[in-house]
Design an enzyme around this catalytic site. Sequence first.
Site, PDB file in Angstrom:
ATOM      1  N   LYS A   1     -11.964   3.423  -5.980  1.00 40.67           N
ATOM      2  CA  LYS A   1     -12.390   3.026  -4.627  1.00 40.67           C
ATOM      3  C   LYS A   1     -11.219   3.137  -3.646  1.00 40.67           C
ATOM      4  CE  LYS A   1     -11.515  -1.813  -5.698  1.00 40.67           C
ATOM      5  NZ  LYS A   1     -12.058  -2.997  -6.372  1.00 40.67           N
TER       6      LYS A   1
ATOM      7  N   ARG B   1     -18.482 -14.479  -5.056  1.00 40.51           N
ATOM      8  CA  ARG B   1     -18.374 -13.468  -4.017  1.00 40.51           C
ATOM      9  C   ARG B   1     -19.650 -12.634  -4.073  1.00 40.51           C
ATOM     10  NH1 ARG B   1     -13.581  -9.014  -4.256  1.00 40.51           N
ATOM     11  NH2 ARG B   1     -14.932  -8.297  -5.939  1.00 40.51           N
TER      12      ARG B   1
ATOM     13  N   TYR C   1      12.445   0.030  19.370  1.00 40.05           N
ATOM     14  CA  TYR C   1      11.754  -0.894  20.294  1.00 40.05           C
ATOM     15  C   TYR C   1      12.385  -2.278  20.228  1.00 40.05           C
ATOM     16  CZ  TYR C   1       7.902   2.340  21.114  1.00 40.05           C
ATOM     17  OH  TYR C   1       7.148   3.416  21.498  1.00 40.05           O
TER      18      TYR C   1
ATOM     19  N   MET D   1       5.043   3.700  15.534  1.00 42.01           N
ATOM     20  CA  MET D   1       3.793   4.270  15.025  1.00 42.01           C
ATOM     21  C   MET D   1       4.054   5.464  14.100  1.00 42.01           C
ATOM     22  SD  MET D   1       0.444   5.512  17.146  1.00 42.01           S
ATOM     23  CE  MET D   1       0.387   4.076  18.181  1.00 42.01           C
TER      24      MET D   1
HETATM   25  C1  LIG Z   1     -11.376  -3.277  -7.652  1.00 34.88           C
HETATM   26  C2  LIG Z   1     -12.159  -3.715  -8.794  1.00 34.88           C
HETATM   27  C3  LIG Z   1     -11.689  -3.554 -10.114  1.00 34.88           C
HETATM   28  C4  LIG Z   1     -10.307  -3.056 -10.452  1.00 34.88           C
HETATM   29  O1  LIG Z   1      -9.365  -4.101 -10.370  1.00 34.88           O
HETATM   30  P1  LIG Z   1      -7.833  -3.863 -10.811  1.00 34.88           P
HETATM   31  O2  LIG Z   1      -7.238  -5.219 -10.700  1.00 34.88           O
HETATM   32  O3  LIG Z   1      -7.245  -2.915  -9.836  1.00 34.88           O
HETATM   33  O4  LIG Z   1      -7.851  -3.317 -12.187  1.00 34.88           O
HETATM   34  C5  LIG Z   1     -12.559  -3.867 -11.148  1.00 34.88           C
HETATM   35  N1  LIG Z   1     -13.792  -4.341 -10.908  1.00 34.88           N
HETATM   36  C6  LIG Z   1     -14.259  -4.558  -9.653  1.00 34.88           C
HETATM   37  C7  LIG Z   1     -15.623  -5.091  -9.467  1.00 34.88           C
HETATM   38  C8  LIG Z   1     -13.457  -4.255  -8.557  1.00 34.88           C
HETATM   39  O5  LIG Z   1     -13.922  -4.463  -7.331  1.00 34.88           O
END
Ligand SMILES: *Cc1c(COP(=O)(O)O)cnc(C)c1O
Length: 338
Positions: A33, A117, A248, A293
């Site tokens: 992701k 969650r 800056y 930036m």
């Molecule tokens: C992001 C995520 C993971 C991976 O977690 P890590 O700590 O990076 O291994 C696993 N399961 C879910 C549902 C996640 O959202």
Amino acid sequence: MAYITLNKNNFFNNLDIIAEHTKSVDKIALVLKDNGYGHGLLEMSALAKEYGVKKAVVRTCKEAKFIEEFFEYILVLGEIPKNKSDKIRYTINDLKSISKFPSGTKVELKVDTGMHRNGIDVSELQEAFVKIKEAGLVFEAVFTHHRSADELTSEWFWQNDNFKSVKKNSKELAKEFGFSNLRFHSSNSASLFRHVEFDEDMARVGIAAYGCMKLPKSLHVENLKPVLSLYANKVSSRELRKGQRVGYGGDYEANDSCKVSNYDFGYGDGFFRSCANGYKTPDNEELVGRISMDNSSFLSDKDELLIFDDAAQVAPYAGTISYEVLTSLKSDIFRKIV
Ligand SMILES: *Cc1c(COP(=O)(O)O)cnc(C)c1O
């Protein structure tokens, strides 16, 4: 232009360590992701395939489509699809959403075992089975997520116990409702390494594969190596005299005459402004003045500077964790596999 290198040997080294723990490469579901944790979705998918990883986890349908050719199995965590797909599985995050999945969609049910969650409540398990049956979905797995696997407290055991009873109940319900071969998974990186004898159907591994699993209070796993390094190129150099100030607000003042060069990356590329607080590169070049930036200044004369080769070491300067350092890196930075 600033650029990123991805170290294939280090990635494969991490996958070796992970596979030793899962006892099978087939049980590794690489979490890709957010642009593969900032490493590059396509680049990491190609490397994962080369290693032999067959499963991936992403957030969106778009990401899943993008990498479909690389994997046999893809789990989408956060979106409901418009059409069913052969390779792609979708997450049920609450009871009400079940009727929105097209009939025939492959789904996995997320159960809330304590994180509060996403996922259905453990008390809603039976109702979920009823609704999944009614909607004509292809029900493949039940899973959960740990809220503090990385912190060495008893919470991990508590959630594991909750998930154990979810498994037991799900197996009974599966018989009753005629769903066969339900799979179960609960582990992210930290949770995987806390299992002495891992025996689940798969582990959803992100940060360990990227080699940056050093969290403030976390367990330590030996020999994981960071995959991503960030380099920047010099735009210009100047000789500062004592008392001259840089950038800056003129925050940095030279105590003595020194050479300062400006490099072509900044917060616009995803590097944290808060790093200005005395950050030093792995080769000990000091960042001076504020990060702009597209520019940042270092006490260096090199044409090319290694900004970091371990996101976990940058994180404390920015008051954050490696995950945020990595996922903040913009997707248009050039990525090169080395
Ligand atoms: C992001 C995520 C993971 C991976 O977690 P890590 O700590 O990076 O291994 C696993 N399961 C879910 C549902 C996640 O959202």
